[in-house]
Design a protein around this motif. Structure first.
Motif, mmCIF file in Angstrom:
data_model
loop_
_atom_site.group_PDB
_atom_site.id
_atom_site.type_symbol
_atom_site.label_atom_id
_atom_site.label_comp_id
_atom_site.label_asym_id
_atom_site.label_seq_id
_atom_site.Cartn_x
_atom_site.Cartn_y
_atom_site.Cartn_z
ATOM 1 N N MET A 117 0.838 -1.208 0.000
ATOM 2 C CA MET A 117 0.000 0.000 0.000
ATOM 3 C C MET A 117 0.863 1.244 0.000
ATOM 4 S SD MET A 117 -2.957 -0.735 2.771
ATOM 5 C CE MET A 117 -3.465 0.985 2.870
ATOM 6 N N VAL A 118 0.491 2.237 -0.817
ATOM 7 C CA VAL A 118 1.224 3.504 -0.817
ATOM 8 C C VAL A 118 0.342 4.651 -0.312
ATOM 9 C CG1 VAL A 118 2.822 2.828 -2.650
ATOM 10 C CG2 VAL A 118 0.677 3.960 -3.246
ATOM 11 N N GLU A 119 -0.961 4.405 -0.286
ATOM 12 C CA GLU A 119 -1.881 5.412 0.236
ATOM 13 C C GLU A 119 -3.051 4.696 0.893
ATOM 14 O OE1 GLU A 119 -3.190 7.545 -3.258
ATOM 15 O OE2 GLU A 119 -4.407 5.874 -3.918
ATOM 16 N N LYS A 120 -3.815 5.439 1.688
ATOM 17 C CA LYS A 120 -4.990 4.836 2.325
ATOM 18 C C LYS A 120 -6.190 5.675 1.963
ATOM 19 C CE LYS A 120 -7.012 2.254 5.732
ATOM 20 N NZ LYS A 120 -7.367 2.440 7.125
ATOM 21 N N ASP A 121 -7.281 5.036 1.606
ATOM 22 C CA ASP A 121 -8.512 5.811 1.459
ATOM 23 C C ASP A 121 -9.522 5.320 2.489
ATOM 24 O OD1 ASP A 121 -9.392 3.507 0.046
ATOM 25 O OD2 ASP A 121 -10.846 4.741 -1.038
ATOM 26 N N PHE A 122 -10.248 6.237 3.049
ATOM 27 C CA PHE A 122 -11.165 5.903 4.135
ATOM 28 C C PHE A 122 -12.250 6.963 4.244
ATOM 29 C CE2 PHE A 122 -9.323 9.019 7.108
ATOM 30 C CZ PHE A 122 -8.018 9.140 6.624
ATOM 31 N N LEU A 123 -13.271 6.660 5.048
ATOM 32 C CA LEU A 123 -14.384 7.588 5.254
ATOM 33 C C LEU A 123 -14.284 8.204 6.636
ATOM 34 C CD1 LEU A 123 -17.212 5.194 3.975
ATOM 35 C CD2 LEU A 123 -15.941 6.885 2.619
ATOM 36 N N VAL A 124 -14.495 9.493 6.703
ATOM 37 C CA VAL A 124 -14.578 10.179 7.993
ATOM 38 C C VAL A 124 -16.040 10.531 8.228
ATOM 39 C CG1 VAL A 124 -13.942 12.241 9.298
ATOM 40 C CG2 VAL A 124 -12.236 11.080 7.890
ATOM 41 N N ILE A 125 -16.548 10.098 9.385
ATOM 42 C CA ILE A 125 -17.957 10.315 9.728
ATOM 43 C C ILE A 125 -18.063 11.474 10.717
ATOM 44 C CG2 ILE A 125 -20.035 9.186 10.673
ATOM 45 C CD1 ILE A 125 -18.816 7.407 8.538
ATOM 46 N N GLN A 126 -18.921 12.424 10.415
ATOM 47 C CA GLN A 126 -19.278 13.460 11.398
ATOM 48 C C GLN A 126 -20.756 13.287 11.684
ATOM 49 O OE1 GLN A 126 -17.618 17.512 10.768
ATOM 50 N NE2 GLN A 126 -16.850 16.678 8.835
ATOM 51 N N MET A 127 -21.059 12.960 12.951
ATOM 52 C CA MET A 127 -22.442 12.661 13.331
ATOM 53 C C MET A 127 -22.968 13.756 14.260
ATOM 54 S SD MET A 127 -23.788 9.115 15.008
ATOM 55 C CE MET A 127 -23.217 8.094 13.667
ATOM 56 N N TYR A 128 -24.043 14.395 13.863
ATOM 57 C CA TYR A 128 -24.586 15.528 14.620
ATOM 58 C C TYR A 128 -25.771 15.101 15.483
ATOM 59 C CZ TYR A 128 -21.933 18.761 11.657
ATOM 60 O OH TYR A 128 -20.935 19.432 11.023
ATOM 61 N N SER A 129 -25.744 15.527 16.763
ATOM 62 C CA SER A 129 -26.890 15.341 17.640
ATOM 63 C C SER A 129 -26.966 16.576 18.538
ATOM 64 C CB SER A 129 -26.721 14.074 18.482
ATOM 65 O OG SER A 129 -27.797 13.957 19.390
ATOM 66 N N GLY A 130 -28.007 17.396 18.335
ATOM 67 C CA GLY A 130 -28.099 18.645 19.096
ATOM 68 C C GLY A 130 -26.863 19.487 18.880
ATOM 69 N N GLU A 131 -26.200 19.896 19.987
ATOM 70 C CA GLU A 131 -25.034 20.782 19.867
ATOM 71 C C GLU A 131 -23.717 20.017 19.706
ATOM 72 O OE1 GLU A 131 -24.012 22.507 23.933
ATOM 73 O OE2 GLU A 131 -25.928 21.527 24.367
ATOM 74 N N TYR A 132 -23.776 18.680 19.673
ATOM 75 C CA TYR A 132 -22.539 17.901 19.643
ATOM 76 C C TYR A 132 -22.271 17.238 18.287
ATOM 77 C CZ TYR A 132 -22.861 18.434 24.691
ATOM 78 O OH TYR A 132 -22.935 18.959 25.944
ATOM 79 N N ILE A 133 -20.980 17.010 18.012
ATOM 80 C CA ILE A 133 -20.581 16.246 16.815
ATOM 81 C C ILE A 133 -19.714 15.072 17.261
ATOM 82 C CG2 ILE A 133 -19.483 16.301 14.533
ATOM 83 C CD1 ILE A 133 -19.618 19.323 14.576
ATOM 84 N N GLY A 134 -20.106 13.862 16.843
ATOM 85 C CA GLY A 134 -19.295 12.677 17.138
ATOM 86 C C GLY A 134 -18.551 12.266 15.880
ATOM 87 N N TYR A 135 -17.323 11.754 16.061
ATOM 88 C CA TYR A 135 -16.495 11.374 14.920
ATOM 89 C C TYR A 135 -16.287 9.862 14.830
ATOM 90 C CZ TYR A 135 -15.196 16.334 15.088
ATOM 91 O OH TYR A 135 -15.217 17.700 15.120
ATOM 92 N N GLY A 136 -16.327 9.370 13.593
ATOM 93 C CA GLY A 136 -16.020 7.962 13.332
ATOM 94 C C GLY A 136 -15.172 7.852 12.083
ATOM 95 N N GLU A 137 -14.555 6.688 11.884
ATOM 96 C CA GLU A 137 -13.710 6.481 10.699
ATOM 97 C C GLU A 137 -13.855 5.040 10.220
ATOM 98 O OE1 GLU A 137 -9.556 7.910 11.030
ATOM 99 O OE2 GLU A 137 -8.924 6.166 9.869
ATOM 100 N N SER A 138 -13.890 4.845 8.913
ATOM 101 C CA SER A 138 -13.898 3.482 8.384
ATOM 102 C C SER A 138 -12.453 3.015 8.279
ATOM 103 C CB SER A 138 -14.553 3.445 7.005
ATOM 104 O OG SER A 138 -13.702 4.028 6.042
ATOM 105 N N VAL A 139 -12.177 1.769 8.719
ATOM 106 C CA VAL A 139 -10.772 1.344 8.780
ATOM 107 C C VAL A 139 -10.396 0.313 7.712
ATOM 108 C CG1 VAL A 139 -10.658 1.834 11.251
ATOM 109 C CG2 VAL A 139 -11.139 -0.513 10.479
ATOM 110 N N ALA A 140 -11.353 -0.086 6.856
ATOM 111 C CA ALA A 140 -11.044 -1.118 5.851
ATOM 112 C C ALA A 140 -9.937 -0.660 4.910
ATOM 113 C CB ALA A 140 -12.294 -1.450 5.039
ATOM 114 N N LEU A 141 -9.259 -1.628 4.314
ATOM 115 C CA LEU A 141 -8.262 -1.314 3.284
ATOM 116 C C LEU A 141 -9.001 -1.043 1.969
ATOM 117 C CD1 LEU A 141 -5.516 -4.007 4.025
ATOM 118 C CD2 LEU A 141 -5.866 -1.755 5.079
ATOM 119 N N PRO A 142 -8.319 -0.442 0.995
ATOM 120 C CA PRO A 142 -8.976 -0.184 -0.301
ATOM 121 C C PRO A 142 -9.361 -1.474 -1.045
ATOM 122 C CG PRO A 142 -6.879 1.003 -0.126
ATOM 123 C CD PRO A 142 -6.973 0.136 1.077
#
Ligand SMILES: O=C(O)CCC(=O)c1ccccc1C(=O)O
Ligand SMILES: [Mg+2]
Length: 370
Positions: A26-51
């Motif tokens: 692997m020379v690069e990684k592609d992944f998804l960054v999740i921003q989840m909104y609930s009221g005044e807060y934002i929660g973060y998640g990330e997908s960790v699978a390989l391409p």
């Protein structure tokens, strides 16, 4: 907790150094960054699978599809009182553990931010700092490998893991022992490159006194690993084979391993990771946190889970600069002292998303409103 909105950014980032395993380079990684909104807060998640579907069957593309078609609709439709509820909400969907974990991680972050506590505390962790190691891919030459080992030992990393495959195993490990001695914490990861037919060869690794050998046999096997463990003095650690607490129970019962590598994505989220941790603690099986060459959000989740008591072996969660020119979070993950990362005390994951890096490395964005 009501989820108002989910933003998914598809990121592609070049690695500082190519990473080669028995299943590819692997020379690069592609992944998804999740921003989840609930009221005044934002929660973060990330997908960790390989391409590519070479480590598990999932890829960034399958995750994107599963989120879009099934998991986000389920998330929006159901009431969430606690992050553990996500496991039940997603239960009708078979496997796709990394897709589930990407959302579940964001829910855990939201939950801890709403409670005003760190994610580590929300998970029941008490460690203020964690010991970490480094996973070194297959290098072009043994001299290159020895150079890398020297550099990482110098940075204080507390476990050196080396990828091996059938034509690259005894020699590189032996050279490391010759150069750096038997006191350095050394292990090997085979990523399923061997079969029981290779038992004699694997026995030749025993005199090298490795901390463990990770996933020598089939990615979905626990039976042959039990047979192999009886014939090796080196402890076997399972990675690919353990996708749930049930898998862990069966592997422990059979004697397929003495150690388990827990990866949040591979097991479907933090709730399941914690369950495996608790089960292993009861059975005197030490665990450590594996890595998927994560960006900063995935890394932050790894740091939080590693604060739990039975994570007694240094994991693969290295500093940001071991992987990235520029991480997607601030502050970046650094070694606070040699081989040690501090567990953030701030609410949630304790890191902020770095908008500039997201913009720089983003390929596309999707927005889901509830
Ligand atoms: O530094 C890391 O994130 C761990 C790297 C690593 O070993 C790995 C990376 C990608 C896929 C599988 C594995 C593995 O642990 O088998
Ligand atoms: Mg592994």
């Amino acid at each position: 907790m009501k989820i108002d909105k989910v933003i998914i950014d598809h990121i592609k980032m070049p690695l500082v150094h190519p990473f080669e395993t028995s299943f590819g380079r692997m020379v690069e990684k592609d992944f998804l960054v999740i921003q989840m909104y609930s009221g005044e807060y934002i929660g973060y998640g990330e997908s960790v699978a390989l391409p590519d579907p070479t480590y598990t069957e999932e890829t960034t593309g399958t995750i994107s599809y599963m989120l879009d078609q099934f998991l986000i609709p389920l998330l929006f439709r159901n009431t969430i009182n606690h992050p553990d509820d996500i496991t039940t909400i997603f239960a009708p969907i078979r496997r796709n553990n990394m897709a589930k974990a990407a959302l579940e991680g964001a829910v855990w972050d939201l939950h801890s931010k709403q409670k005003g506590i760190s994610l580590a505390t929300a998970l029941g962790g008490s460690r203020k700092e964690i010991d970490v190691g480094v996973s070194i891919g297959i290098e072009k030459s043994i001299e290159d490998l020895l150079g890398k080992v020297e550099q990482f030992l110098h940075e204080g990393y507390k476990k050196i893991k080396v990828k091996i495959k059938p034509d690259y195993d005894i020699e590189p490990l032996q050279k490391i022992r010759e150069r750096f001695g038997y006191n350095i914490p050394l292990m090997a990861d085979a990523n399923s490159a061997y079969t029981l037919q290779d038992t004699n060869k694997l026995q030749k690794l025993d005199p090298l006194k490795l901390l463990m050998i990770e996933q020598p046999l089939g990615f979905d096997d626990i039976v042959d690993h039990a047979k192999l463990q009886k014939q090796l003095t080196t402890p076997i650690c399972l990675d690919e084979s353990i996708n749930s607490a049930e898998d862990a129970r069966k592997a422990i019962e059979l004697g397929s391993c003495q150690i388990i590598n827990i990866k949040i994505g591979r097991v479907g989220g933090l709730s399941e990771a914690k369950k495996i941790h608790d089960l292993c603690a009861k059975n005197n099986i030490p665990v450590w946190c594996g890595g998927m060459l994560e960006g900063g959000i995935g890394r932050a989740h790894n740091i939080a889970i590693t604060s739990l008591a039975n994570f007694t072996i240094a994991g693969d969660t290295s500093a940001s600069n071991r992987y990235w020119h520029e991480d997607i979070i601030y502050p970046e993950v650094v070694l606070s002292k040699p081989g040690t990362i501090q567990v953030p005390a701030a609410p949630g994951i304790g890191y902020e998303l770095k908008g500039d890096s997201i913009k720089k490395y983003r390929i596309s964005r999707k927005i889901y409103e509830n």
